[in-house]
Scaffold this active site. Structure first.
Site, PDB file in Angstrom:
ATOM      1  CG  HIS A  89      -2.053   0.944   1.122  1.00 30.15           C
ATOM      2  ND1 HIS A  89      -1.965   2.276   1.431  1.00 30.15           N
ATOM      3  CD2 HIS A  89      -3.321   0.731   0.693  1.00 30.15           C
ATOM      4  CE1 HIS A  89      -3.134   2.836   1.196  1.00 30.15           C
ATOM      5  NE2 HIS A  89      -3.974   1.932   0.747  1.00 30.15           N
ATOM      6  CG  ASP A 132      -8.452  -4.587  -2.574  1.00 27.01           C
ATOM      7  OD1 ASP A 132      -9.631  -4.401  -2.244  1.00 27.01           O
ATOM      8  OD2 ASP A 132      -7.780  -3.760  -3.203  1.00 27.01           O
TER       9      ASP A 132
HETATM   10  N1  ACO Z   1       4.045  -7.938  -4.064  1.00 23.39           N
HETATM   11  C1  ACO Z   1       5.396  -7.994  -4.097  1.00 23.39           C
HETATM   12  N2  ACO Z   1       6.181  -6.911  -3.926  1.00 23.39           N
HETATM   13  C2  ACO Z   1       5.586  -5.732  -3.729  1.00 23.39           C
HETATM   14  C3  ACO Z   1       4.171  -5.611  -3.666  1.00 23.39           C
HETATM   15  C4  ACO Z   1       3.408  -6.774  -3.857  1.00 23.39           C
HETATM   16  N3  ACO Z   1       2.073  -6.728  -3.839  1.00 23.39           N
HETATM   17  N4  ACO Z   1       3.852  -4.314  -3.460  1.00 23.39           N
HETATM   18  C5  ACO Z   1       5.016  -3.641  -3.385  1.00 23.39           C
HETATM   19  N5  ACO Z   1       6.064  -4.500  -3.551  1.00 23.39           N
HETATM   20  C6  ACO Z   1       7.483  -4.147  -3.533  1.00 23.39           C
HETATM   21  C7  ACO Z   1       7.841  -3.341  -4.780  1.00 23.39           C
HETATM   22  O1  ACO Z   1       8.241  -4.174  -5.842  1.00 23.39           O
HETATM   23  C8  ACO Z   1       8.954  -2.456  -4.277  1.00 23.39           C
HETATM   24  O2  ACO Z   1      10.121  -3.246  -4.224  1.00 23.39           O
HETATM   25  P1  ACO Z   1      11.568  -2.591  -4.545  1.00 23.39           P
HETATM   26  O3  ACO Z   1      11.823  -1.646  -3.404  1.00 23.39           O
HETATM   27  O4  ACO Z   1      12.498  -3.773  -4.575  1.00 23.39           O
HETATM   28  O5  ACO Z   1      11.428  -1.890  -5.854  1.00 23.39           O
HETATM   29  C9  ACO Z   1       8.552  -2.164  -2.833  1.00 23.39           C
HETATM   30  O6  ACO Z   1       7.716  -3.259  -2.428  1.00 23.39           O
HETATM   31  C10 ACO Z   1       7.810  -0.849  -2.667  1.00 23.39           C
HETATM   32  O7  ACO Z   1       6.641  -0.895  -3.452  1.00 23.39           O
HETATM   33  P2  ACO Z   1       6.137   0.255  -4.440  1.00 23.39           P
HETATM   34  O8  ACO Z   1       5.875  -0.350  -5.779  1.00 23.39           O
HETATM   35  O9  ACO Z   1       7.042   1.439  -4.398  1.00 23.39           O
HETATM   36  O10 ACO Z   1       4.782   0.650  -3.780  1.00 23.39           O
HETATM   37  P3  ACO Z   1       3.752   1.700  -4.362  1.00 23.39           P
HETATM   38  O11 ACO Z   1       3.407   2.594  -3.233  1.00 23.39           O
HETATM   39  O12 ACO Z   1       4.192   2.333  -5.612  1.00 23.39           O
HETATM   40  O13 ACO Z   1       2.529   0.767  -4.759  1.00 23.39           O
HETATM   41  C11 ACO Z   1       0.712  -0.654  -4.637  1.00 23.39           C
HETATM   42  C12 ACO Z   1       1.539   0.403  -3.898  1.00 23.39           C
HETATM   43  C13 ACO Z   1       0.341  -0.139  -6.047  1.00 23.39           C
HETATM   44  C14 ACO Z   1      -0.572  -0.898  -3.874  1.00 23.39           C
HETATM   45  C15 ACO Z   1       1.553  -1.940  -4.754  1.00 23.39           C
HETATM   46  O14 ACO Z   1       1.887  -2.397  -3.462  1.00 23.39           O
HETATM   47  C16 ACO Z   1       0.852  -3.035  -5.537  1.00 23.39           C
HETATM   48  O15 ACO Z   1       0.930  -3.053  -6.770  1.00 23.39           O
HETATM   49  N6  ACO Z   1       0.149  -3.988  -4.828  1.00 23.39           N
HETATM   50  C17 ACO Z   1      -0.591  -5.042  -5.488  1.00 23.39           C
HETATM   51  C18 ACO Z   1      -1.952  -4.516  -5.960  1.00 23.39           C
HETATM   52  C19 ACO Z   1      -2.895  -4.230  -4.793  1.00 23.39           C
HETATM   53  O16 ACO Z   1      -3.076  -5.048  -3.902  1.00 23.39           O
HETATM   54  N7  ACO Z   1      -3.534  -3.048  -4.837  1.00 23.39           N
HETATM   55  C20 ACO Z   1      -4.547  -2.659  -3.847  1.00 23.39           C
HETATM   56  C21 ACO Z   1      -4.047  -1.604  -2.936  1.00 23.39           C
HETATM   57  S1  ACO Z   1      -5.262  -1.175  -1.721  1.00 23.39           S
HETATM   58  C22 ACO Z   1      -6.364  -0.240  -2.578  1.00 23.39           C
HETATM   59  O17 ACO Z   1      -6.073   0.447  -3.497  1.00 23.39           O
HETATM   60  C23 ACO Z   1      -7.736  -0.317  -2.168  1.00 23.39           C
END
Ligand code: ACO
Length: 388
Positions: free
Chosen positions: A271, A325
């Site tokens: 998140h 979610d």
């Molecule tokens: N699975 C594996 N790794 C992850 C996940 C995940 N679900 N989410 C983040 N990471 C990792 C990233 O790859 C990144 O790694 P790095 O530092 O090696 O590059 C690190 O954790 C930081 O993540 P970001 O991508 O910078 O997080 P951001 O704030 O941009 O994205 C998001 C947040 C879009 C929710 C992301 O976590 C994601 O895509 N999750 C999966 C989709 C999801 O569940 N969305 C619902 C969110 S809740 C809502 O909107 C109601």
């Protein structure tokens, strides 16, 4: 070409991709405490609102009217919302025409747009008129989503029953039968915890559109479009599909290993704001267990817990935990709801959050207009087309 630092920009702001941490305005609506994993609506924790027994109507009233209602106020608000739940015939016809062949969020987006076309006061932008539209939409989202679910299954659209509470009637209109008290109570909790969440992508989209002083329907249409995306509300569908794809708790390890190799983000984790356990996932976890076991889907919950342990062991240090979610799909699936309807269910309560955000900002409205950093050429020579 001049160096980046020599170019003129308006204002002095840091450039952070994805607008992370950028501030849009001051709000009293909700506080997302990402470090401690807390979510507060107008001062009240979501845990208290879920336990309080006032149902979704209490939360919607709190968000839209600004204060917790007393018994008389809540009864009046609930009765008013129930009266507004019916949808025009034209909207039923639209849903009947398109719902089978497209994603339910597309149908919902189009239905909101049609409601705007049918409203003769659509273009009157002021707090009073926008409050009228907000209450109508808050009431009608449940009816429209239920109608979309029915048409997709080839079943007739059901009209609202104003004698029932919002969540119970939503379930009845969707499934065709009055839910038991526990199922209605859990749907109430689901609607409460999804109702509002600060400056998330769909709220920001809706507010940006509304800041042009266009009509509220156009703004909400944008919110629905943004919520549909798999990085936002669409993740709840992806999460259940992942559990079904894994299929067996014994296969979780190999699935996770493969997902890491393919660098796939696991749906339902991570998140932008929460770097601790999402408080909404904490509320849903035991309910997912209860509902999965009650309906013979216990293996889906076991898969979820096993996957959670692996992901948190691997990525918890980076602040990656289950988000809202993660468990919701298991609950809705146990309620017999189709996977494609999960994201629309998210929209049913979030409409109150979108509208409350818009209503709060309207009196102090200033057009949202950020900037981008131009990194292209500045002095390219124009060559006539026949010489290119
Ligand atoms: N699975 C594996 N790794 C992850 C996940 C995940 N679900 N989410 C983040 N990471 C990792 C990233 O790859 C990144 O790694 P790095 O530092 O090696 O590059 C690190 O954790 C930081 O993540 P970001 O991508 O910078 O997080 P951001 O704030 O941009 O994205 C998001 C947040 C879009 C929710 C992301 O976590 C994601 O895509 N999750 C999966 C989709 C999801 O569940 N969305 C619902 C969110 S809740 C809502 O909107 C109601």
């Amino acid at each position: 070409m001049p160096e980046l630092k020599e170019r003129k920009f308006v204002g002095k702001v840091d450039f952070i991709k994805g607008l992370e941490g950028a501030i849009t305005h001051e709000s009293t609506l909700s506080y997302v405490d990402g470090q401690n994993g807390k979510l507060i609506y107008r001062g009240y924790s979501i845990d208290d609102l879920c336990r309080g027994g006032g149902g979704y109507e209490e939360t919607a009233c709190l968000l839209l009217n600004g204060k917790l209602p007393n018994r008389r106020e809540l009864d009046a608000f609930s009765a008013d919302l129930a009266k507004r739940r019916a949808i025009p015939k034209e909207v039923k016809d639209l849903i009947t025409l398109v719902a089978k062949g497209t994603h339910p969020m597309n149908t919902l987006r189009s239905a909101v747009s049609l409601l705007g076309c049918l409203d003769p006061k659509e273009f009157e932008v002021n707090v009073e008129n926008d409050m009228r539209i907000s209450l109508n939409l808050t009431a009608r989202f449940a009816t429209m989503v239920a109608a979309i679910a029915r048409v997709r299954k080839g079943e007739p659209i059901l009209d609202p029953d104003p004698s029932l509470g919002h969540s119970a009637d939503f379930l009845r209109m969707m499934t065709g039968k009055k839910p038991d008290a526990r199922t209605a109570e859990v749907m109430d909790m689901a609607l409460i915890i999804h109702a509002e969440h600060g400056m998330n992508a769909s709220t920001f989209s809706a507010m940006t559109v509304n800041s042009t002083l266009t009509d509220l329907y156009s703004s909400i249409t944008a919110g629905v479009g943004a919520l549909k995306g798999p990085l936002h509300g669409g993740a709840n569908e992806q999460t259940l599909r992942t559990f079904l794809e894994i299929g067996d708790p014994a296969k979780v390890d190999s699935w996770f290993k493969a997902s890491k190799e393919k660098k796939i983000k696991v749906p339902g984790f991570g998140h932008r704001v929460y770097k601790a356990y999402d408080p909404r996932a904490r509320i849903f976890d035991p309910i997912a267990k209860e509902f999965a076991e009650r309906t013979g889907h216990g293996h889906l919950y076991q898969i979820a817990k096993k996957l959670e342990a692996l992901v948190v062991a691997d990525l918890g240090g980076k602040g990656i935990f289950p988000n809202v979610d993660y468990f919701s799909g298991i609950i809705y699936n146990a309620m017999g709801i189709d996977t494609a309807i999960f994201t629309p269910i998210f929209a049913v309560p979030r409409i109150a959050g979108w509208c409350a955000s818009i209503l709060e900002y309207l009196p102090e409205n200033r057009l949202f207009r950020p900037t981008s950093i131009y990194v292209g050429d500045l002095e390219s020579e124009y060559v006539p087309i026949e010489k290119r």
